[in-house]
Design a protein around this motif. Structure first.
Motif, short mmCIF file in Angstrom:
data_model
loop_
_atom_site.label_atom_id
_atom_site.label_comp_id
_atom_site.label_asym_id
_atom_site.label_seq_id
_atom_site.Cartn_x
_atom_site.Cartn_y
_atom_site.Cartn_z
N CYS A 47 -23.27 -3.47 27.70
CA CYS A 47 -24.35 -2.79 27.72
C CYS A 47 -25.53 -3.22 26.61
O CYS A 47 -24.87 -3.59 25.45
N ASP A 72 -19.50 3.98 30.15
CA ASP A 72 -20.29 3.91 31.23
C ASP A 72 -20.85 3.32 29.03
O ASP A 72 -20.64 3.24 28.38
N THR A 82 -28.40 8.98 26.11
CA THR A 82 -28.89 8.74 27.90
C THR A 82 -27.53 7.78 27.92
O THR A 82 -26.76 6.71 27.38
N SER A 84 -25.43 5.84 30.81
CA SER A 84 -25.69 4.78 31.87
C SER A 84 -24.62 3.76 32.51
O SER A 84 -24.15 3.93 31.63
N ASP A 85 -25.24 3.26 33.68
CA ASP A 85 -24.55 2.46 34.16
C ASP A 85 -22.64 2.63 34.38
O ASP A 85 -21.56 1.43 34.01
N ASN A 101 -20.53 5.54 40.68
CA ASN A 101 -21.07 4.81 39.92
C ASN A 101 -22.05 6.16 39.32
O ASN A 101 -22.17 7.34 39.69
N TYR A 102 -22.72 6.72 38.12
CA TYR A 102 -22.86 7.98 37.29
C TYR A 102 -23.87 7.21 36.43
O TYR A 102 -23.67 5.96 35.39
N SER A 103 -24.78 7.78 36.13
CA SER A 103 -25.53 8.53 35.00
C SER A 103 -26.26 9.64 34.85
O SER A 103 -25.80 10.35 35.37
N GLN A 105 -27.84 12.59 31.16
CA GLN A 105 -27.87 12.16 29.54
C GLN A 105 -27.39 13.60 28.56
O GLN A 105 -26.46 14.18 29.72
#
Length: 162
Positions: A47, A72, A82, A84-85, A101-103, A105
């Motif tokens: 990350c 993530d 947040t 991400s990835d 895949n997801y993202s 907050q």
């Protein structure tokens, strides 16, 4: 000559019918997962923030009972975080896998360390077995206590598979 043309035409029609009948129709279906999770946050060299989370959980879904694991990247942004990835792997009772895949907050609820997911989405990228060429996606909702890492998760969308 006419009989040869007729035989060829008949053969072509029968072959077409056989191919169409043997092909499984792929259609979008509702896809839902509802479960509980435990997140374990910590250092993550993959990350940009050098911080991420590993999520383990189980629940029910439109494809039956499931377990899941996810990873993530987590980036603080004021009072929000947040994620991400994200890489999600859902295992069905038959042992088939669904990848996504997801993202989104984490947004504070104002109740201690309790957060809710906001603007979170998932995209199905494939899997194994009947989900080998799956696609689709939708919204990701849930809650998490950032002190204990315990929470809930709901995926609501659609899936295209065999």
């Amino acid at each position: 000559m006419f009989k040869s043309v007729l035989r060829l035409a008949t053969g072509t029609v029968l072959l077409s019918a056989a191919l169409c009948a043997s092909a499984e129709a792929a259609t979008y279906r509702d896809f839902k997962v509802s479960g509980v999770l435990q997140e374990i946050p910590g250092p993550s060299s993959r990350c940009a923030s050098n911080y991420g989370g590993t999520i383990l959980g189980y629940g029910t879904s439109s494809v039956g009972k499931v377990t899941f694991i996810a990873t993530d990247c987590i980036t603080p942004n004021g009072a929000t975080y947040t994620f991400s990835d994200g890489k999600f792997m859902i295992t069905t009772m038959s042992g088939e896998l669904i990848f996504a895949n997801y993202s989104g907050q984490f947004v504070p609820t104002g109740d201690g360390a309790k957060y809710v997911f906001s603007n979170a989405t998932f995209q199905i990228t494939g899997g194994t077995g009947r989900y080998a060429k799956a696609s689709g996606g939708g919204d990701l909702a849930g809650t998490e206590d950032l002190v204990t890492g315990q929470g809930t998760i709901q995926l609501t969308g659609s899936i295209l598979s065999k």
